[in-house]
Scaffold this motif. Structure first.
Motif, PDB file in Angstrom:
ATOM      1  N   GLY A   1      15.050   3.161  16.537  1.00  0.00           N
ATOM      2  CA  GLY A   1      15.994   2.178  16.648  1.00  0.00           C
ATOM      3  C   GLY A   1      17.183   1.837  17.125  1.00  0.00           C
ATOM      4  N   ALA A   2      17.392   3.290  18.120  1.00  0.00           N
ATOM      5  CA  ALA A   2      19.054   3.316  18.935  1.00  0.00           C
ATOM      6  C   ALA A   2      18.924   2.981  20.103  1.00  0.00           C
ATOM      7  N   SER A   3      19.603   2.754  21.248  1.00  0.00           N
ATOM      8  CA  SER A   3      19.430   2.027  21.963  1.00  0.00           C
ATOM      9  C   SER A   3      18.929   3.364  23.262  1.00  0.00           C
ATOM     10  N   ARG A   4      18.605   3.461  24.822  1.00  0.00           N
ATOM     11  CA  ARG A   4      18.030   4.273  25.811  1.00  0.00           C
ATOM     12  C   ARG A   4      19.016   4.708  26.154  1.00  0.00           C
ATOM     13  N   TRP A   5      19.915   4.677  26.522  1.00  0.00           N
ATOM     14  CA  TRP A   5      21.758   4.640  26.751  1.00  0.00           C
ATOM     15  C   TRP A   5      22.710   4.349  26.124  1.00  0.00           C
ATOM     16  N   VAL A   6      23.056   5.393  25.995  1.00  0.00           N
ATOM     17  CA  VAL A   6      24.921   5.494  25.896  1.00  0.00           C
ATOM     18  C   VAL A   6      25.692   5.298  26.923  1.00  0.00           C
ATOM     19  N   ALA A   7      26.890   4.541  26.987  1.00  0.00           N
ATOM     20  CA  ALA A   7      27.893   4.951  28.501  1.00  0.00           C
ATOM     21  C   ALA A   7      29.161   3.880  28.281  1.00  0.00           C
ATOM     22  N   GLN A   8      30.315   4.359  28.676  1.00  0.00           N
ATOM     23  CA  GLN A   8      30.865   3.837  28.339  1.00  0.00           C
ATOM     24  C   GLN A   8      31.353   2.644  28.953  1.00  0.00           C
ATOM     25  N   SER A   9      31.623   1.258  28.521  1.00  0.00           N
ATOM     26  CA  SER A   9      31.451   0.295  29.632  1.00  0.00           C
ATOM     27  C   SER A   9      32.606  -0.830  30.431  1.00  0.00           C
ATOM     28  N   THR A  10      34.254   0.321  29.903  1.00  0.00           N
ATOM     29  CA  THR A  10      34.747  -0.468  30.810  1.00  0.00           C
ATOM     30  C   THR A  10      36.236   0.690  30.524  1.00  0.00           C
ATOM     31  N   PHE A  11      36.706   0.969  31.698  1.00  0.00           N
ATOM     32  CA  PHE A  11      38.140   1.551  31.806  1.00  0.00           C
ATOM     33  C   PHE A  11      39.067   1.100  30.683  1.00  0.00           C
ATOM     34  N   THR A  12      39.368   2.226  30.476  1.00  0.00           N
ATOM     35  CA  THR A  12      40.932   2.453  29.078  1.00  0.00           C
ATOM     36  C   THR A  12      41.672   2.048  30.279  1.00  0.00           C
ATOM     37  N   SER A  13      42.572   0.981  29.668  1.00  0.00           N
ATOM     38  CA  SER A  13      44.308   1.310  30.598  1.00  0.00           C
ATOM     39  C   SER A  13      44.672   2.554  30.126  1.00  0.00           C
ATOM     40  N   GLY A  14      45.285   3.344  31.138  1.00  0.00           N
ATOM     41  CA  GLY A  14      46.292   4.355  31.140  1.00  0.00           C
ATOM     42  C   GLY A  14      45.443   4.907  30.735  1.00  0.00           C
TER      43      GLY A  14
END
Length: 476
Positions: free
Chosen positions: A358-371
């Motif tokens: 049931g987990a997703s096929r991919w994991v990834a950071q979706s956006t920059f984190t300011s700073g």
């Protein structure tokens, strides 16, 4: 500051995790071996099932396969080749300790891989993160493995990565950058970059058709030295991953080299380190990557043996681990990874299979984190053949940034330096009309691509997201 080229050790030290089999794994081993004939689909299926079971015994109680330095994360490429999702591998079924999450957390730490990293550390991370279903360019807000590899580009020896004397760093750059595709399966990096790597790989092919871990280009003595089965398999795979067809003369010559190393009675290859499963595995993975069947034609001996036969003959059943050498009485963790990946039909990495839990096929950071400081991978191709490749360090101020901001950062914080020296206009949001002194002229203009997308007019206000692999190209 640019990274200094660090001397990498031999392939087994730089890329391999020579981990001894655990007592539990050894206890599983039994001496029953498969039938001594060309391996059937049923035998291969059994080998895969038992091999996966063995690799699962290598997982630590905290879910890890890797720590600081070298360890067992190469198992991820073997899992993927067999159709086993790394996220589904968890000690005692505890999903909170699944191998993918634990590995991603490790890669995200500032201390990984070590205080004195070499390019092969990041190449290993890229290949195995990809197989685990971790987007290697978007591991975390701060970790971009593609950019990490770009940072070792050798400007004075374009096409090499890391110290060029250690040819294995360039081969595995080819494997990582060509093999770790986007989440949708597209080529992530520009073909011009892969072509530069291909040129160097071709230049290092020995006169016998093979390769070894040392640089041979321009050295008649090294070029005339015997090639190595292991690095020949890896070099073949890197060429084919970059788009070189199996009918290419250099691939044909490499195929002949391997054929000439084949042992009639067993299907083993006579390797630099003696007959062993790891060398056989690397050679078979090279053949697999090029679409060359390792059980027919050149690789079926008069005695009816193939390289896959040899590998399966080294497997303990039902324990599932593989010997390093035929005389060994217990399995080797690393050889088991090499052999299983090859028996399963894999090259040196594989796209992650769909999880069953049931987990997703991919994991990834979706956006920059300011700073939070991060890196982006950038190539600049002015159309003259003088390709520039670099990792751009910058600290975002929002969840996205712009192409103009990345190029401005590259002018002062690129590794290696000199990737971008000037951009026109130097501010604002308009179309980019000149880079590094090369200006738009007629139909020849600056165009940009992200993650292998079609090249379109480059503009300073083009939105750039975390992990985007950016390519600038001047032309029509």
């Amino acid at each position: 500051m640019p990274r200094s080229a660090t001397t990498a050790p031999k392939p087994r030290a730089a890329l391999r995790a020579l981990v001894a089999g655990t007592a539990a794994a050894a206890a599983l081993a039994a001496a029953t071996l498969p039938a001594t004939a060309t391996s059937t689909p049923a035998q291969i299926a059994t080998s895969k099932t038992n091999g996966v079971a063995y690799l699962k015994t290598l997982q630590a109680a905290d879910g890890s396969y890797a720590g600081s330095g070298l360890s067992s994360e190469w198992a991820f490429s073997a899992f993927a080749a067999t159709g086993t999702a790394v996220v589904d591998v968890a000690p005692g079924g505890d999903a909170t300790k699944n191998a993918r999450t634990v590995y991603r957390n490790l890669l995200s730490t500032a201390a990984w891989p070590s205080a004195t990293p070499v390019v092969t550390d990041y190449e290993r991370g890229t290949l195995n993160a990809y197989a685990a279903g971790i987007d290697p360019a978007r591991v975390s807000a701060s970790r971009n493995l593609i950019a990490d590899v770009y940072g070792y580009w050798q400007t004075a020896e374009a096409g090499y990565f890391g110290n060029s004397a250690n040819y294995n760093g360039t081969v595995f750059a080819g494997l990582a950058l060509a093999g770790a595709r986007t989440q949708t399966g597209g080529q992530r990096v520009p073909q011009a970059l892969l072509d530069a790597i291909v040129t160097r790989i071709r230049a290092n092919q020995h006169t016998d058709g093979g390769w070894d871990y040392q640089k041979a280009e321009g050295d008649p003595v090294r070029l005339a030295a015997p090639g190595d089965v292991d690095m020949t398999g890896a070099s073949m795979a890197a060429l084919c991953a970059a788009g070189v067809p199996a009918t290419d003369a250099d691939i044909v010559q490499a195929r002949t080299f391997l054929k000439n190393k084949l042992v009639n009675a067993s299907g083993a290859f006579t390797a630099m380190y003696g007959i062993n499963s790891s060398s056989n595995g690397w050679a078979v993975s090279g053949l697999n990557a090029c679409g060359i069947n390792p059980q027919t034609g050149d690789f079926l001996t008069p005695a009816g043996k193939t390289p896959v036969d040899f590998l399966i003959a080294q497997q303990f059943n039902p324990g599932g681990g593989f010997r390093y050498k035929p005389s060994d009485g217990s399995p080797s963790a690393y050889s088991s990874t090499d052999a299983l990946r090859a028996v399963a039909g894999g090259g040196f990495t594989a796209a992650p299979p769909l999880p069953t839990g049931g987990a997703s096929r991919w994991v990834a950071q979706s956006t920059f984190t300011s700073g939070t400081a991060t890196e982006l991978a950038l190539t600049v191709d002015d159309g003259t053949g003088a390709l520039k490749v670099c990792s751009v360090a910058f600290t975002p101020t929002g969840t996205t940034t712009t192409l103009g901001a990345v190029l401005d950062a590259a002018a002062g914080a690129a590794t290696p330096a000199g990737c971008v020296t000037s951009v026109t206009p130097s501010s604002g949001s308009g179309t980019i009309t000149a880079v590094n002194g090369t200006a738009n002229s007629g139909s020849s203009t600056w165009r940009a691509s992200v993650d292998g997308s079609a090249f379109t007019a480059a503009a300073r206000d083009r939105v750039i997201g975390i992990g985007d692999t950016i390519a600038l190209r001047h032309g029509s």
